[in-house]
Design a protein around this motif. Structure first.
Motif, PDB file in Angstrom:
ATOM      1  N   GLN A 108      -8.496 -16.363   8.822  1.00  0.00           N
ATOM      2  CA  GLN A 108      -7.783 -15.211   9.385  1.00  0.00           C
ATOM      3  C   GLN A 108      -6.519 -14.902   8.594  1.00  0.00           C
ATOM      4  O   GLN A 108      -6.116 -13.750   8.486  1.00  0.00           O
ATOM      5  CB  GLN A 108      -7.450 -15.481  10.848  1.00  0.00           C
ATOM      6  N   GLU A 147      -7.243 -12.484   5.767  1.00  0.00           N
ATOM      7  CA  GLU A 147      -7.741 -11.137   6.047  1.00  0.00           C
ATOM      8  C   GLU A 147      -6.757 -10.075   5.592  1.00  0.00           C
ATOM      9  O   GLU A 147      -5.548 -10.208   5.783  1.00  0.00           O
ATOM     10  CB  GLU A 147      -7.990 -10.987   7.548  1.00  0.00           C
ATOM     11  N   LYS A 148      -7.309  -9.038   4.989  1.00  0.00           N
ATOM     12  CA  LYS A 148      -6.460  -7.949   4.484  1.00  0.00           C
ATOM     13  C   LYS A 148      -7.129  -6.618   4.758  1.00  0.00           C
ATOM     14  O   LYS A 148      -8.353  -6.524   4.809  1.00  0.00           O
ATOM     15  CB  LYS A 148      -6.250  -8.107   2.978  1.00  0.00           C
ATOM     16  N   THR A 149      -6.309  -5.620   4.909  1.00  0.00           N
ATOM     17  CA  THR A 149      -6.869  -4.277   5.040  1.00  0.00           C
ATOM     18  C   THR A 149      -7.340  -3.805   3.672  1.00  0.00           C
ATOM     19  O   THR A 149      -6.739  -4.119   2.651  1.00  0.00           O
ATOM     20  CB  THR A 149      -5.838  -3.302   5.625  1.00  0.00           C
ATOM     21  N   ILE A 190      -7.871  -0.592   2.917  1.00  0.00           N
ATOM     22  CA  ILE A 190      -7.655   0.859   2.810  1.00  0.00           C
ATOM     23  C   ILE A 190      -6.321   1.113   2.111  1.00  0.00           C
ATOM     24  O   ILE A 190      -5.375   0.342   2.253  1.00  0.00           O
ATOM     25  CB  ILE A 190      -7.677   1.480   4.225  1.00  0.00           C
ATOM     26  N   HIS A 193      -3.341   2.458   2.412  1.00  0.00           N
ATOM     27  CA  HIS A 193      -2.522   3.049   3.463  1.00  0.00           C
ATOM     28  C   HIS A 193      -1.369   3.861   2.900  1.00  0.00           C
ATOM     29  O   HIS A 193      -0.862   4.753   3.550  1.00  0.00           O
ATOM     30  CB  HIS A 193      -1.986   1.952   4.384  1.00  0.00           C
ATOM     31  N   ARG A 202      -2.397   7.559   2.448  1.00  0.00           N
ATOM     32  CA  ARG A 202      -2.543   8.224   3.745  1.00  0.00           C
ATOM     33  C   ARG A 202      -1.191   8.443   4.427  1.00  0.00           C
ATOM     34  O   ARG A 202      -0.929   9.485   5.013  1.00  0.00           O
ATOM     35  CB  ARG A 202      -3.439   7.372   4.662  1.00  0.00           C
ATOM     36  N   PHE A 233      -2.326  -5.074  10.366  1.00  0.00           N
ATOM     37  CA  PHE A 233      -3.790  -5.018  10.402  1.00  0.00           C
ATOM     38  C   PHE A 233      -4.365  -6.221  11.144  1.00  0.00           C
ATOM     39  O   PHE A 233      -5.212  -6.091  12.025  1.00  0.00           O
ATOM     40  CB  PHE A 233      -4.313  -4.954   8.962  1.00  0.00           C
ATOM     41  N   ARG A 234      -3.866  -7.408  10.786  1.00  0.00           N
ATOM     42  CA  ARG A 234      -4.411  -8.632  11.395  1.00  0.00           C
ATOM     43  C   ARG A 234      -4.122  -8.691  12.895  1.00  0.00           C
ATOM     44  O   ARG A 234      -4.992  -9.060  13.688  1.00  0.00           O
ATOM     45  CB  ARG A 234      -3.833  -9.864  10.694  1.00  0.00           C
ATOM     46  N   LYS A 246      -6.288  -6.251  14.629  1.00  0.00           N
ATOM     47  CA  LYS A 246      -7.678  -6.701  14.624  1.00  0.00           C
ATOM     48  C   LYS A 246      -7.909  -7.747  15.704  1.00  0.00           C
ATOM     49  O   LYS A 246      -8.994  -7.839  16.275  1.00  0.00           O
ATOM     50  CB  LYS A 246      -8.051  -7.247  13.242  1.00  0.00           C
ATOM     51  N   LYS A 247      -6.878  -8.542  16.002  1.00  0.00           N
ATOM     52  CA  LYS A 247      -6.966  -9.510  17.106  1.00  0.00           C
ATOM     53  C   LYS A 247      -7.282  -8.786  18.410  1.00  0.00           C
ATOM     54  O   LYS A 247      -8.013  -9.291  19.243  1.00  0.00           O
ATOM     55  CB  LYS A 247      -5.656 -10.266  17.280  1.00  0.00           C
ATOM     56  N   ASP A 271      -7.499  -0.543  11.145  1.00  0.00           N
ATOM     57  CA  ASP A 271      -6.933   0.333  10.110  1.00  0.00           C
ATOM     58  C   ASP A 271      -6.301   1.583  10.722  1.00  0.00           C
ATOM     59  O   ASP A 271      -5.242   2.032  10.288  1.00  0.00           O
ATOM     60  CB  ASP A 271      -8.022   0.736   9.103  1.00  0.00           C
ATOM     61  N   VAL A 306      -2.973   0.619  11.984  1.00  0.00           N
ATOM     62  CA  VAL A 306      -1.950   0.506  10.930  1.00  0.00           C
ATOM     63  C   VAL A 306      -1.310   1.877  10.691  1.00  0.00           C
ATOM     64  O   VAL A 306      -0.080   2.011  10.651  1.00  0.00           O
ATOM     65  CB  VAL A 306      -2.566  -0.041   9.620  1.00  0.00           C
TER      66      VAL A 306
END
Lengths: 177, 171
Positions: A52, A55-57, A59, A61, A64, B18-19, B22-23, B32, B35
């Motif tokens: 965990q 974990e990375k996004t 996208i 960002h 956007r 994000f993390r 996501k939780k 996303d 975010v």
């Protein structure tokens, strides 16, 4: 770090008494394959945490976000300024209109010029109107004559009352000679 | 603060946001979206940033509130199937671990925790935050944070051991 030390750290970990650094030591220990059998029961917990953490996004960002806020900012500011400008103009116009309106209404009406015939006609009409009013008023007052009937009645009442007085006096004298 | 300066400050936080999101949602797409929502909220409240100990704390407070509000509004529900997929995908890309099922089991156990305990566990074990920072984010006492964290960790340990004993007996 030997198994004994790890056991101690693990006990502290479940009491939430470990520091962030000690927790890092624990996590990296459990990434190894060759750990003591009796510690294996909690290994998957540290695997999951490790997973965990990574974990990375995926996208972009930044793009956007920039699109959103730079657009919003310009549009928002522009609209706001326009709104303020328009409303201040409207307020000024309203203020002037109200000043003009009230000033024209308060000015005294200048005396108009009338012809002698018109003056005479007005006089006659006014007299007629006043006569009419007094006629109606007299009709009302004429009903007041009924009040005259009170006077004789009051006289008789006074006479009778004095008679009564005298009789009472007589009776008093007879009883208390 | 210009848009560029703002981006420079908040973008390093994108993975943390994000993390955490996501939780709550257990979905990459929803996380996303969160975010972006959080960044936008931070932008509209950028004057408030100084009143917090750190931008990170402020961002995580906004994230948690956003997630809780969204879940409340949408009655967000995530199927367990998605969870297992997610775990299986991420494991297959990395080192080959003995047992993916075990990871899925722990993942499910984490999701069984009450929201507060799960968030504390996440902020401490995954993000490595100090108790004082977690306490500020959740506006509670650092001691209470520690007690809840201990409870969460013990819950997972006990359940894991119980499941393993059950499977051992069955074998």
């Amino acid at each position: 770090m030997n198994t004994k030390e790890i056991e101690i750290l693990l006990d502290k970990y479940f009491e939430a008494l470990t520091t962030v650094d000690e927790e890092n030591i624990l996590r990296s220990y459990f990434q190894r394959e060759d750990i003591a059998d009796h510690l294996k029961s909690v290994q998957s917990l540290f695997w999951l945490i490790e997973r965990q953490k990574a974990e990375k996004t995926e996208i972009d960002h930044e793009e956007r976000l920039m699109e959103k806020i730079s657009l919003k900012k310009e549009k928002g500011l522009h609209q706001k300024r326009l709104f303020y400008f328009a409303s201040s103009i409207a307020a000024i116009v309203l203020l002037f209109l109200s000043i003009i309106y009230f000033n024209t209404n308060e000015k005294p009406v200048p005396p108009a010029k009338y012809s002698p015939e018109e003056i005479q006609l007005a006089m006659i009409q006014t007299t007629n109107a006043l006569n009419y009013i007094s006629l109606k008023l007299n009709k009302g007052t004429s009903q007041l004559y009924h009040l005259q009937k009170f006077e004789p009645a009051l006289h008789t009442l006074a006479k009778n009352l004095s008679k009564l007085d005298r009789e009472i006096e007589k009776v008093n004298n007879q009883h208390n000679p | 603060m210009t848009a560029k300066e703002f981006c420079k400050q908040v973008l390093p936080l994108q993975d943390k946001i994000f993390r955490l999101a996501k939780k709550f949602f257990n979905s990459v797409d929803d996380a996303d979206d969160a975010v972006q929502e959080v960044f936008h909220k931070l932008w509209t409240r950028k004057e408030d940033i100084d009143s917090f100990k750190s931008l990170e704390a402020f961002a995580l407070i906004v994230t948690r509130n956003h997630c809780l509000d969204t879940i409340k509004a949408k009655k967000h529900h995530v199927t367990q199937l998605n969870l297992e997929h997610d775990i299986a995908d991420s494991t297959s890309q990395q080192k080959n671990f003995e047992n993916k099922d075990e990871l899925v089991t722990v993942f499910k156990l984490l999701n069984e925790l009450p929201e507060l305990q799960r968030t504390i566990f996440h902020l401490r074990d995954v993000e490595g935050l100090e108790f004082d920072d977690i306490a500020e984010i959740l506006s509670m006492n650092p001691v209470t944070v520690r007690v809840n964290l201990s409870r969460a960790r013990k819950f997972i340990r006990e359940k894991m051991i119980a499941i393993q004993n059950y499977e051992y007996k069955r074998d």
